[in-house]
Design a protein around this motif. Structure first.
Motif, PDB file in Angstrom:
ATOM      1  N   GLU A  66       0.832  -1.193   0.000  1.00 59.22           N
ATOM      2  CA  GLU A  66       0.000   0.000   0.000  1.00 59.22           C
ATOM      3  C   GLU A  66       0.869   1.247   0.000  1.00 59.22           C
ATOM      4  N   ASP A 175      -7.994  -1.972  -3.089  1.00 57.72           N
ATOM      5  CA  ASP A 175      -6.688  -1.874  -3.739  1.00 57.72           C
ATOM      6  C   ASP A 175      -6.671  -2.524  -5.113  1.00 57.72           C
ATOM      7  N   ASN A 185      -7.497  -6.553  -1.122  1.00 60.02           N
ATOM      8  CA  ASN A 185      -6.776  -5.490  -0.435  1.00 60.02           C
ATOM      9  C   ASN A 185      -5.373  -5.947  -0.076  1.00 60.02           C
TER      10      ASN A 185
END
Length: 254
Positions: A66, A175, A185
């Protein structure tokens, strides 16, 4: 720039180019080649790249880490603005809804001044800071543990709060959306919170720009057919477009 932000930028360059050179990264980030080599060694240890002479190659094209918020907020800006404008049309005066954490949902938060008597629940500190300036909006924060450089709240406290409420809508971020329709994600600790957000809402609206499609995250959140609405931008490929429409859900391409 701290090491976490620097490595996130290196991963971004890897995702864009597949191969990166130590000398190029050192020049771009204004650090020594020794620092870049150390960063690449750490990234390789995490299984996210393979070191080669003079640089590194990425392991795969999927989502693997991330990015810090300060990086994400400068990516796909116009697309996020258009997605936010379409999402605004789905909100009625008097609605109670969840705004998931993220730079795309933040684009929607910036537009909420036109609505009255709305109640917004969020786990995003940036969104909370913005909406707290508006006396027309009832703002509720989930509580929880703050994530450094991402500005979101997560953990048992946040999940317990979401599980005890019922809202009209959830505006969800993610994501990655794979071609098999799986929404996923990077951060495993956020997934259970996102699942709770979906269960809490009568309708769930996924806000995802075109760069999120055709990728795989670390942990599955749900399938596309488990949500009600997708809002994305016109940058999606024809293959992605066909995949989304095959899910028989409401779709807006802006």
């Amino acid at each position: 720039m701290i090491a976490e932000e620097r490595r996130a930028l290196i991963l971004k360059r890897l995702s864009e180019n597949r191969y990166v050179q130590v000398s190029d990264l050192a020049g771009e980030l204004d650090v020594t080649t020794v620092t870049i080599r150390r960063d690449l060694d750490e990234i390789e240890t995490d299984g996210l790249c393979i070191r080669k002479r003079g640089g590194a190659i990425r392991v795969n094209p999927g989502v693997t880490m991330e990015m810090p918020y300060d990086i994400k907020q400068h990516e796909m800006v116009s697309q996020k603005e258009r997605i936010g404008m379409k999402a605004l049309e789905l909100i009625e005066d008097g609605d109670t809804f969840i705004l998931d954490a993220g730079s795309t949902t933040y684009a929607l938060a910036l537009l909420l001044n036109s609505k009255v008597q709305i109640t917004v629940v969020t786990n995003d500190l940036k969104i909370a800071g913005k909406l707290a300036e508006n006396p027309k909006i009832k703002l509720i924060c989930t509580g929880g543990v703050a994530r450094t450089f991402v500005y979101s709240l997560q953990g048992e406290l946040a999940e317990a709060f979401i599980k005890d409420i019922k809202v009209d809508k959830t505006f969800l971020g993610a994501d990655a959306i794979h071609m098999d329709g799986v929404i996923s994600n990077v951060n495993i600790e956020e997934v259970s919170l996102k699942k709770a957000m979906i269960r809490a809402a009568d309708r769930t609206i996924l806000m995802a720009d075109s760069s999120k499609f055709g990728k795989a995250g670390f942990v599955k959140i749900c399938d596309l057919h488990d949500i009600d609405v997708v809002i994305t931008d016109s940058g999606i490929t024809n293959e992605v477009r066909e995949m989304i429409y095959s899910q028989q859900i409401e779709v807006y391409i802006v």
